[in-house]
Write a protein that holds these residues in place. Sequence first.
Motif, PDB file in Angstrom:
ATOM      1  N   ALA A 435       2.921  57.239  58.932  1.00 25.87           N
ATOM      2  CA  ALA A 435       4.057  58.371  60.046  1.00 25.87           C
ATOM      3  C   ALA A 435       4.415  59.815  59.659  1.00 25.87           C
ATOM      4  O   ALA A 435       4.259  61.021  59.628  1.00 25.87           O
ATOM      5  CB  ALA A 435       5.396  57.508  60.198  1.00 25.87           C
ATOM      6  N   ASP A 436       4.002  59.656  57.971  1.00 27.80           N
ATOM      7  CA  ASP A 436       4.069  61.431  57.118  1.00 27.80           C
ATOM      8  C   ASP A 436       2.806  61.583  56.632  1.00 27.80           C
ATOM      9  O   ASP A 436       2.891  62.521  55.961  1.00 27.80           O
ATOM     10  CB  ASP A 436       5.222  60.595  55.781  1.00 27.80           C
ATOM     11  CG  ASP A 436       5.851  60.031  55.321  1.00 27.80           C
ATOM     12  OD1 ASP A 436       6.678  60.374  56.520  1.00 27.80           O
ATOM     13  OD2 ASP A 436       6.384  59.207  54.862  1.00 27.80           O
ATOM     14  N   TRP A 443     -10.547  58.734  56.262  1.00 32.41           N
ATOM     15  CA  TRP A 443     -11.238  57.533  56.439  1.00 32.41           C
ATOM     16  C   TRP A 443     -10.253  56.614  55.438  1.00 32.41           C
ATOM     17  O   TRP A 443      -9.648  55.234  55.282  1.00 32.41           O
ATOM     18  CB  TRP A 443     -12.072  57.460  56.875  1.00 32.41           C
ATOM     19  CG  TRP A 443     -12.531  56.042  57.070  1.00 32.41           C
ATOM     20  CD1 TRP A 443     -13.557  55.460  56.067  1.00 32.41           C
ATOM     21  CD2 TRP A 443     -12.348  55.396  58.061  1.00 32.41           C
ATOM     22  NE1 TRP A 443     -13.934  54.443  56.098  1.00 32.41           N
ATOM     23  CE2 TRP A 443     -12.607  53.726  57.000  1.00 32.41           C
ATOM     24  CE3 TRP A 443     -11.984  54.535  58.679  1.00 32.41           C
ATOM     25  CZ2 TRP A 443     -13.033  52.789  57.956  1.00 32.41           C
ATOM     26  CZ3 TRP A 443     -11.392  53.389  59.657  1.00 32.41           C
ATOM     27  CH2 TRP A 443     -12.202  52.471  59.222  1.00 32.41           C
ATOM     28  N   ALA A 444     -10.130  57.919  54.146  1.00 35.13           N
ATOM     29  CA  ALA A 444     -10.344  56.382  53.013  1.00 35.13           C
ATOM     30  C   ALA A 444      -8.469  56.318  53.094  1.00 35.13           C
ATOM     31  O   ALA A 444      -7.803  55.249  52.684  1.00 35.13           O
ATOM     32  CB  ALA A 444     -10.228  57.999  52.290  1.00 35.13           C
ATOM     33  N   VAL A 445      -7.374  57.185  54.047  1.00 36.19           N
ATOM     34  CA  VAL A 445      -6.252  57.259  53.629  1.00 36.19           C
ATOM     35  C   VAL A 445      -6.098  56.054  54.684  1.00 36.19           C
ATOM     36  O   VAL A 445      -4.700  55.449  54.979  1.00 36.19           O
ATOM     37  CB  VAL A 445      -5.560  58.070  54.700  1.00 36.19           C
ATOM     38  CG1 VAL A 445      -3.756  58.239  54.595  1.00 36.19           C
ATOM     39  CG2 VAL A 445      -5.288  59.327  53.317  1.00 36.19           C
ATOM     40  N   GLN A 446      -6.973  55.787  56.126  1.00 33.18           N
ATOM     41  CA  GLN A 446      -7.110  54.988  56.530  1.00 33.18           C
ATOM     42  C   GLN A 446      -7.066  53.582  55.988  1.00 33.18           C
ATOM     43  O   GLN A 446      -6.059  52.472  56.738  1.00 33.18           O
ATOM     44  CB  GLN A 446      -7.500  55.284  58.516  1.00 33.18           C
ATOM     45  CG  GLN A 446      -7.172  56.286  59.230  1.00 33.18           C
ATOM     46  CD  GLN A 446      -8.128  56.444  60.304  1.00 33.18           C
ATOM     47  OE1 GLN A 446      -8.707  54.974  61.089  1.00 33.18           O
ATOM     48  NE2 GLN A 446      -8.563  57.068  60.488  1.00 33.18           N
ATOM     49  N   LEU A 447      -7.969  53.589  55.372  1.00 35.25           N
ATOM     50  CA  LEU A 447      -7.886  52.411  54.289  1.00 35.25           C
ATOM     51  C   LEU A 447      -6.377  51.604  53.794  1.00 35.25           C
ATOM     52  O   LEU A 447      -6.845  50.448  53.641  1.00 35.25           O
ATOM     53  CB  LEU A 447      -9.527  52.295  53.674  1.00 35.25           C
ATOM     54  CG  LEU A 447     -10.520  52.689  54.384  1.00 35.25           C
ATOM     55  CD1 LEU A 447     -11.309  52.645  53.452  1.00 35.25           C
ATOM     56  CD2 LEU A 447     -10.706  51.225  55.030  1.00 35.25           C
ATOM     57  N   HIS A 448      -5.951  52.674  53.441  1.00 31.13           N
ATOM     58  CA  HIS A 448      -4.838  52.441  52.432  1.00 31.13           C
ATOM     59  C   HIS A 448      -4.011  52.336  53.477  1.00 31.13           C
ATOM     60  O   HIS A 448      -3.228  51.194  52.785  1.00 31.13           O
ATOM     61  CB  HIS A 448      -4.447  53.301  51.571  1.00 31.13           C
ATOM     62  CG  HIS A 448      -4.963  53.635  50.507  1.00 31.13           C
ATOM     63  ND1 HIS A 448      -6.739  54.559  50.287  1.00 31.13           N
ATOM     64  CD2 HIS A 448      -5.191  53.168  49.117  1.00 31.13           C
ATOM     65  CE1 HIS A 448      -7.115  54.686  49.454  1.00 31.13           C
ATOM     66  NE2 HIS A 448      -5.675  53.984  47.790  1.00 31.13           N
ATOM     67  N   GLY A 449      -3.973  52.904  54.496  1.00 31.18           N
ATOM     68  CA  GLY A 449      -2.248  52.149  55.830  1.00 31.18           C
ATOM     69  C   GLY A 449      -2.546  50.744  55.718  1.00 31.18           C
ATOM     70  O   GLY A 449      -2.032  50.099  56.100  1.00 31.18           O
ATOM     71  N   TYR A 450      -4.324  50.190  56.419  1.00 32.24           N
ATOM     72  CA  TYR A 450      -4.553  49.258  56.506  1.00 32.24           C
ATOM     73  C   TYR A 450      -4.150  47.448  55.587  1.00 32.24           C
ATOM     74  O   TYR A 450      -3.455  46.811  55.907  1.00 32.24           O
ATOM     75  CB  TYR A 450      -6.151  48.933  56.339  1.00 32.24           C
ATOM     76  CG  TYR A 450      -6.776  49.766  58.599  1.00 32.24           C
ATOM     77  CD1 TYR A 450      -5.923  50.049  59.438  1.00 32.24           C
ATOM     78  CD2 TYR A 450      -7.795  50.462  58.179  1.00 32.24           C
ATOM     79  CE1 TYR A 450      -5.976  50.541  60.400  1.00 32.24           C
ATOM     80  CE2 TYR A 450      -8.141  51.084  59.258  1.00 32.24           C
ATOM     81  CZ  TYR A 450      -7.567  51.632  59.849  1.00 32.24           C
ATOM     82  OH  TYR A 450      -7.684  52.204  61.377  1.00 32.24           O
TER      83      TYR A 450
END
Length: 709
Positions: A435-436, A443-450
């Motif tokens: 959301a933020d 992609w790197a941020v997506q992995l942290h989100g997962y």
Amino acid sequence: MTASTDTAGRSPALDPRRWLALTVISVATLTVVLDASVINIALPKAQAELGISDANRQWAVTAYALAFGGLLLLGGRVVDFVGRKRSFMIGLVGFAVASMVAGVAPDGATLFAGRALQGVFAALLAPAALSLIAVTFTDGRERAKAFGVYGALQGAGGAVGLIAGGVLTEYTNWRWCLFVNAPIALAAALAAIPTVRESRAEGERRYDIPGAVLVTTGLVALVWGFTHAAEEGWSSALTWILLAAGLILLVAFVAVERRTSHPLLPLRVVLDRDRGGAFLASLLIGAGMFGLMLFLTYYLQVNLGYRPLHAGLAFLPFSAGIIAAATFGAPLVPKIGPKRLMASGTAVALIGTLWLVMVKATGGYLPVVLPGMILTGLGLGVFFVALPNIALAGINPSDTGVASATISTTQQIGGAIGPALLNTLYVSALAGFFADHVKPVPWAVQLHGYVHGYRVAFIASAVAFALALAAITLLIKKHGSSDVPTDAPVHAPSERESLMIVGSDSAAFWENHYVRLSNQWGTQPNAVLEELVTTLAPAPGTALDLGCGHGGDAIWLATRGFDVTAVDVSPTALQRVTTGARARGVAERVHPARHDLAHDFPEGHFDLVNASYFHTPLDIDRGKVLRRAAAAVAPGGLLIIVEHASIAPWSWQAGKDVHFPGPEEVRASLELDDSWTAERCHAPERTATGPGGQQATVTENVIALRRAS
């Protein structure tokens, strides 16, 4: 009829083909459990080929779990009365056909239908397999080992399915994840023909269709509600409508079960405190385990970039932990007790799951995933091997199938609801994390989100295991295994202390007793007699039923082919025996006879003498009556003695500390020579039902003595 017969021989108490039968049954069990997860790794390729949307892809898993879990209770009841071997064979062949239907699916709808059809036949196959183990292995220690094999395969099947799915998907085609079931199932069916023996429960064959519809639709509504929450959020009105409808349908199911004469799930099966605690723990373990496996699969393939086969092999420590713990844990059941094993195993699984919360976005299999898998697998393996020893202890033989089905039902329902709920929590956590962030998210941020979502799911799995541990600790009271006899020494009182009950005039007491309770007691045989006669398998001949009461034992023995002399002092009791035998069509084989037993005893010799629950309030030497009963046993015949060692609250003996002797004490008291051998001697607990339906847990002393031919 009181004439003796020379045809009664000694049948072996143990099935000589029982270990071969266990092999066949275990293969079938592995096929069913494996198929619940084999589709997971193959699902991405199936989704792409068949054009399945992200919103609908989960039905490839939940269609199977819902049909399996929702129909298991009905399957368990069908198994008991249609025949356990016949149900086993039908389930195997049907499962093979359904697997082929799903494997050739041209679109998502056909795949989902085939998976649901697999679940339907699995709901017949699974309870048949487990109840066959329960009736095939009559020795307590051997049964514990057999349950160990079952527990190992039941627990490891899900992880093995992930490995098989990886191999088949990578080297053949995703459709072979379904095709492979057909040859295995058909081979198991052919092998079962000469190795597995048929058995079934006596009674009317009526099935609770309304109950099956209510419980299945209720579960579908719950899972659908959780799935909709993942898609549209918890603020959606349809989400809450579905969840509310599911709860209402399940409440209606309980109401129907309370009122129907032939319930799908007899509430006595789950209202037993120990058994209910075991079932609740099983459901929570299933929810936590299947949810954990789902998100570990995503973590391995998405975050760590493993190929399908590599991801499947990465689950080997989990699978090996379950198999090792179940295998080596089986001998510990009679020594440590199933409750302690269940609790300790769940605690270890909880620690392993909490360890997984430390996963990193792009690495960490060796320091985090591997030890977490090993701990969780070991803990679950111990739990699975101990579970049936609590869930099936002291069960009525006619309820064996439905209780066995309830074990699998709880795990499959947990396996359907758990991933749906955990996926909802995962999606919510993922949405909150992103959301933020401004789209497109790197992609790197997506992995942290997962990973953030995975951690939430792992914590939820740990909560499920913690609740299971609480259920085991607070609800289950048994510390030992009631199926395993103990060799501990007991106090040996005098013959008069152990074999006498003191009271008032016998004839007047019993006539008043049966007149007063004639509309409150049923005419069912006692469960212990059913189990002994079924497993010891004496050849049908003549039988003597002492103190026949309302005739349940005598009538049941007549349906087994015995010619029964039913003895009681009460005319009302004898009249009920006559009426019941006529209603069951066995009047020609049941011969009511009025005897005081203290002063006059039936003449002749009998192939089976049933002294189960033989009580009298008359101040007589009860040992003398039992000695006369032993003298009435023909060569090669059986004497069965079953007594309450702890008295039910409705008994006139309530509150008394009554001791009943072991086999050697009985041999001495009855003045038996060396030609007599003890076929059975154990003291299980069971739930007894009194007049008016009240229930209590009683301990029974079960002794079966055989006279040499």
